[in-house]
Write a protein that holds these residues in place. Sequence first.
Motif, PDB file in Angstrom:
ATOM      1  N   PHE A   1       6.834   2.115  -9.466  1.00 57.59           N
ATOM      2  CA  PHE A   1       8.032   1.349  -9.077  1.00 57.59           C
ATOM      3  C   PHE A   1       9.253   1.834  -9.840  1.00 57.59           C
ATOM      4  O   PHE A   1       9.112   2.216 -10.992  1.00 57.59           O
ATOM      5  CB  PHE A   1       7.815  -0.148  -9.320  1.00 57.59           C
ATOM      6  N   PRO A   2      10.450   1.777  -9.260  1.00 53.07           N
ATOM      7  CA  PRO A   2      10.721   1.396  -7.874  1.00 53.07           C
ATOM      8  C   PRO A   2      10.073   2.372  -6.891  1.00 53.07           C
ATOM      9  O   PRO A   2      10.078   3.577  -7.127  1.00 53.07           O
ATOM     10  CB  PRO A   2      12.251   1.443  -7.776  1.00 53.07           C
ATOM     11  N   TYR A   3       9.543   1.793  -5.800  1.00 56.87           N
ATOM     12  CA  TYR A   3       8.765   2.588  -4.858  1.00 56.87           C
ATOM     13  C   TYR A   3       9.528   2.692  -3.545  1.00 56.87           C
ATOM     14  O   TYR A   3       9.884   1.683  -2.935  1.00 56.87           O
ATOM     15  CB  TYR A   3       7.413   1.916  -4.628  1.00 56.87           C
ATOM     16  N   ASP A   4       9.764   3.919  -3.136  1.00 61.37           N
ATOM     17  CA  ASP A   4      10.587   4.144  -1.944  1.00 61.37           C
ATOM     18  C   ASP A   4       9.702   4.357  -0.715  1.00 61.37           C
ATOM     19  O   ASP A   4       8.935   5.314  -0.667  1.00 61.37           O
ATOM     20  CB  ASP A   4      11.486   5.366  -2.177  1.00 61.37           C
ATOM     21  N   ASN A   5       9.839   3.470   0.257  1.00 59.04           N
ATOM     22  CA  ASN A   5       9.066   3.610   1.488  1.00 59.04           C
ATOM     23  C   ASN A   5       9.718   4.530   2.515  1.00 59.04           C
ATOM     24  O   ASN A   5       9.184   4.734   3.599  1.00 59.04           O
ATOM     25  CB  ASN A   5       8.832   2.238   2.123  1.00 59.04           C
TER      26      ASN A   5
ATOM     27  N   TYR B   1       0.805  -1.221   0.000  1.00 58.33           N
ATOM     28  CA  TYR B   1       0.000   0.000   0.000  1.00 58.33           C
ATOM     29  C   TYR B   1       0.837   1.269   0.000  1.00 58.33           C
ATOM     30  O   TYR B   1       1.950   1.295   0.522  1.00 58.33           O
ATOM     31  CB  TYR B   1      -0.927  -0.018   1.219  1.00 58.33           C
ATOM     32  N   ASP B   2       0.224   2.283  -0.556  1.00 59.19           N
ATOM     33  CA  ASP B   2       0.826   3.599  -0.547  1.00 59.19           C
ATOM     34  C   ASP B   2       0.428   4.267   0.771  1.00 59.19           C
ATOM     35  O   ASP B   2      -0.723   4.657   0.951  1.00 59.19           O
ATOM     36  CB  ASP B   2       0.287   4.382  -1.756  1.00 59.19           C
ATOM     37  N   VAL B   3       1.384   4.321   1.684  1.00 61.88           N
ATOM     38  CA  VAL B   3       1.112   4.908   3.006  1.00 61.88           C
ATOM     39  C   VAL B   3       1.946   6.189   3.109  1.00 61.88           C
ATOM     40  O   VAL B   3       3.152   6.122   3.322  1.00 61.88           O
ATOM     41  CB  VAL B   3       1.505   3.926   4.137  1.00 61.88           C
ATOM     42  N   PRO B   4       1.327   7.342   2.928  1.00 54.86           N
ATOM     43  CA  PRO B   4       2.134   8.568   2.878  1.00 54.86           C
ATOM     44  C   PRO B   4       2.748   8.948   4.229  1.00 54.86           C
ATOM     45  O   PRO B   4       3.806   9.561   4.263  1.00 54.86           O
ATOM     46  CB  PRO B   4       1.138   9.642   2.407  1.00 54.86           C
ATOM     47  N   ASN B   5       2.084   8.591   5.319  1.00 53.62           N
ATOM     48  CA  ASN B   5       2.613   8.972   6.633  1.00 53.62           C
ATOM     49  C   ASN B   5       2.639   7.756   7.544  1.00 53.62           C
ATOM     50  O   ASN B   5       1.640   7.061   7.691  1.00 53.62           O
ATOM     51  CB  ASN B   5       1.729  10.052   7.261  1.00 53.62           C
ATOM     52  N   TYR B   6       3.803   7.536   8.126  1.00 56.32           N
ATOM     53  CA  TYR B   6       3.965   6.321   8.932  1.00 56.32           C
ATOM     54  C   TYR B   6       4.830   6.635  10.135  1.00 56.32           C
ATOM     55  O   TYR B   6       5.927   7.183   9.995  1.00 56.32           O
ATOM     56  CB  TYR B   6       4.625   5.245   8.073  1.00 56.32           C
TER      57      TYR B   6
END
Lengths: 291, 783
Positions: free
Chosen positions: B407-411, B344-349
């Motif tokens: 992608f590539p997707y940076d967490n 999932y795309d979680v913008p704030n963690y």
Amino acid sequence: MKPCTFEYYKPSSMEEALDLMHQYGGEAKILAGGQSLVPAMNFRLATPGILIDINGLQDLSYIKEHRKHGVLIGAMARYSELEKSDVVAKKCPLLHETIPYIAHPQIRNRGTMGGSLVHADPAAELPAVMLALDASLRLRNKDGERVVAITDFFTGMFGTAMKEDEILTEVAIPHMPKRYGFAFDEVSRRHGDYAMVGVAVSLNVDRKGRCEKGKIVFFSVGDAPVFAEKASQLLDKQNVSEELLENIANVASSEDIEPGSDIHASADYRRHLAKVLTKKTLKRAFDKALA
Amino acid sequence: MATRYFGQRIRRNEDPRLLTGQALFTDDVNLPNTLHVAFYRSDYAHGKILSIDTEEAKKRPGVIGVYTAEDLGDYWQRGPLLVPPPPIKDIVFNERTQVPLAKDKICHAGEAVVMVVAESRYIAEDAVEDIEVDIDFLDAVVDIEKAMTDESPLVHDDIEKNIAAHVVQEKGSYSSIRDKAHTVISRKFIYDRGTAAAMENRGVVANWDERNQQLTVWDTTQAPIPIRNGLAAMLGLSQSQVRVIAPFIGGGFGPKIMMFYPEEVLIPWVSKQLKRPVKWIEDREENFFSTTHERGQVHEAEIAVAEDGKILGIHDVFVHDAGAYAPYGLTVPINSQCTLLGCYDVPNYYSEFTAVFTNKPIVTPYRGAGRQHGVFVMERLLDLAAQKLGMTPVEIRRKNFIPQDAFPYDNEIIYQDFSPLVYDSGNYEPALKRAVELIEYDKFIKEEQPRLLQEGKRVGIGIVSYVEGTGIGPYEGAKVSIDPSGKVSLVTGIGTQGQGHFTSFAQIVSEVLDVPVEDVRVVTGDTLEFGWGAGTFASRGAVVAGSACHEAALAVKKKIHKLASEILEASEDDLEVSGGNVQVKGVPDTAISLGELAAKANPLRGAVKPGTEPGLEATSYFGPSRGTTASGVHAMIVSVDPETFLVNIERYIVVHDCGRVINPMILDGQIQGGVAQGIGNAFYEQLFFDENGQLLNASFMDYLLPTSLDVPKIEGDHIETPSPLNPLGVKGAGEAGAIPVGALYAQAIENAFHDCNLEILEIPLSPNRLYEIISQNKTKEQI
Ligand SMILES: Cc1cc2nc3c(=O)[nH]c(=O)nc-3n(C[C@H](O)[C@H](O)[C@H](O)COP(=O)(O)OP(=O)(O)OC[C@H]3O[C@@H](n4cnc5c(N)ncnc54)[C@H](O)[C@@H]3O)c2cc1C
């Protein structure tokens, strides 16, 4: 997980076996199928100095019908032999129905009727079923033999009325009465596991469909198989009905048993299961008796 | 590309040996004159050792030696810290690793205190019973939340509040969006302990050869090369004096990569002391205490979502049970922290964890290695949010998937391999769609479930997704050579525990050299054959060692072309390898068999050109820049008996994406086995400790593994999204089956009781636990 050292004897006759038991008594243990004894030895929970292996006694594994005494089963009859026996299927259908619930085929190929009863595990199926069937047990020592009613046999957690030098030789199961009904059920985590709760029901009805004699026996709810006395009495002269089943299930699960809690089931859940199983099995037993 | 071997369902090269009982396992090593070992293990979980009396044991006939920590002298050392803490800002890390034999203090039940060496295991066990250890019993640290309080006893006297580590990782700013969210949901989630319960327990056989000054060790390890290196250093030997063989192993699953277990330190040492072969085979009871466990965590987590279901942020604070020692650093909790983010795309963690020491056996990675917990928390939060917003589980997941073009997707946080958590590639939507189709999700909800409910049957459906970080570095190597017989030998350093390496690796090489897979003889896990590498873990065998096999095969192919071009007087570009030969493209008359070429590459007389290397052989290494990210969707239908609360799985679907598939049959096996372990973890297996830290169910009678009757046949499909990080495009698949099963059980069971407002916030479950949850819920409703 290696056993302590022990001496091993394999007598070829009952007399020899009884002599050995006489000689060694409390120090010795009979080795039957080994399905409870050997694991206990490997865990060093049992440390017998002497093992007397009675697998050489061929004449102890019979299953036969007797006009007066009902079905006679030698102590060394294996579960798998009971499972396949026509005599058992026809004359002790409750026992027949029960066997597949016990452990797994490999264990049933070795484990014996006698071993299960003498081991007296409160979670085991056969002790409860034998209680429901009013079986009697033949015990022998060097001095002779005696017959003990199953109701007098179990004395508590893994305890029996056997003397140190006795060997269980035979189990007698009385003939089924007319208009007979029975049922067995248990709830276990996985097939073949010891049950969290199990119940055996055996009853017969009169011509009007009223229960003449009925026995409800639980296992895994106490330190020995538990005959649900109050609930069983409520069956007396009763026709089957929803209310009866409900009432009996309530009494059985709340008054007749005092289950404990362990990692698999709380006392509460056990009572709940006892109730559920009582209703189901009683209904089935009545249905069979009335059929 | 057209492939002949890569991607095919090819029968396994190793199976004839395994199925006929010919494969060598550690316990099969029976050298003449072998001595046997048993350990005195502490009955208590926590206590001070006051005295140890071994006199009686020493006198027992057949006993050769009895050793306490004192007797080890300088050899008594704490084990190495295998994974140092990653470079995360403000990290707190209190290192404490295990000891070979407890010296002053016992830190968990089952900790080894005395080693007995005897002529047989029977005698050794008898002698263990002769030993008397006087222990001053201390209160045990068992509950992980209480472990951090001021009142708690201390597992290690100098480590305050039992804190092994404290880590905060943050992406964006959760606090700044929380108030703007349409809905915020917070819950407490519990995930309890289990054990891997590999079919084969651990074992070590060591033989010190005094004449050759050579130590050979057979070890059920997933990491033979690091074991060799460590043993050489500890024993003051050169690495070339130590050979470690990891033969066939009946299941690793992670605990067998823990290093060094006390027995791995002690058995080789005592063999060298006594100059005799020494054997220790762990029995099942020991396995429950002395092999590492995994899983205990408690999360307080929160999700903030917009009205349309889009995740705005996640806040998670959790406690991780490290057990008595933490040799594996923070791999498990970091995996939980990272894997929570899922597909999932979680913008704030915001994620914060505290790892605590407890008086329980050591925790190290076990198949999934912390990922289960993260996935459980995230998937549960999504389910709760969906319910609140009136969405289906499918809709909310679809809404939040990282889009294919991202992608590539940076967490933006750090992963267990110390590199940024960047997903290399992925395409999540098609897997979800396929799973929905296969399980007939809509039909079930609209038709099946209402119909069955009317019949009084409780049936539920679940669908969850997950990612699996796999194929991490540092590196592995492989050596490929062609024999004059034309057969190929392939050697790699990693150990094998049933994954099918003898076939998958062979397929990779066959594809390059065009030789039949059964003609590639694979050797793994013998340091004499290959001495460089790290081991089998983190679903990295196929990715890292597999890529090295590929590179080595290419290098050999190059040598084939070079030598053949000289012989055939043709340019290298005009040649091809085909059917075990090399030839001028399309001209079979020119064919030279690879065997013949190999013989020519090793001349016995005459002269060679300067710089010529003999043979058709090459060694290559592969080290990825970072890990690959596999993913998948699991779906299942369960029925729950509303009276007994027994649960039965009616259908189980896995749609999985691990990039390019080497052998679909082997992959299916990995998935099937992984799901079986996941089912065990979710519904059958749980280690119960009492308040004294005693394990209450240390046998298979009470620690319930699912049997073949409890595990359904897994149906499924594969999606192939290649990884750009390795030449094969592969990703790891070892843990995929096991990871999301807990989350799936929870959702499906809730769904079966969808009219009852049930919430399942913990794993493992059991019929007893479901009964409790459901009856509690009933009373709540009635009030
Ligand atoms: C994996 C597994 C699962 C199992 N699951 C179940 C289950 O679900 N239900 C269940 O009921 N049981 C179960 N058992 C136990 C099994 O039923 C045993 O076989 C049984 O309890 C003992 O019978 P045996 O013949 O093997 O006796 P043994 O193990 O040989 O002996 C048991 C005891 O009885 C004594 N004894 C045996 N025969 C005689 C005799 N004729 N006279 C005097 N003493 C005697 C022995 O000395 C010993 O003390 C399981 C066992 C295993 C290993």
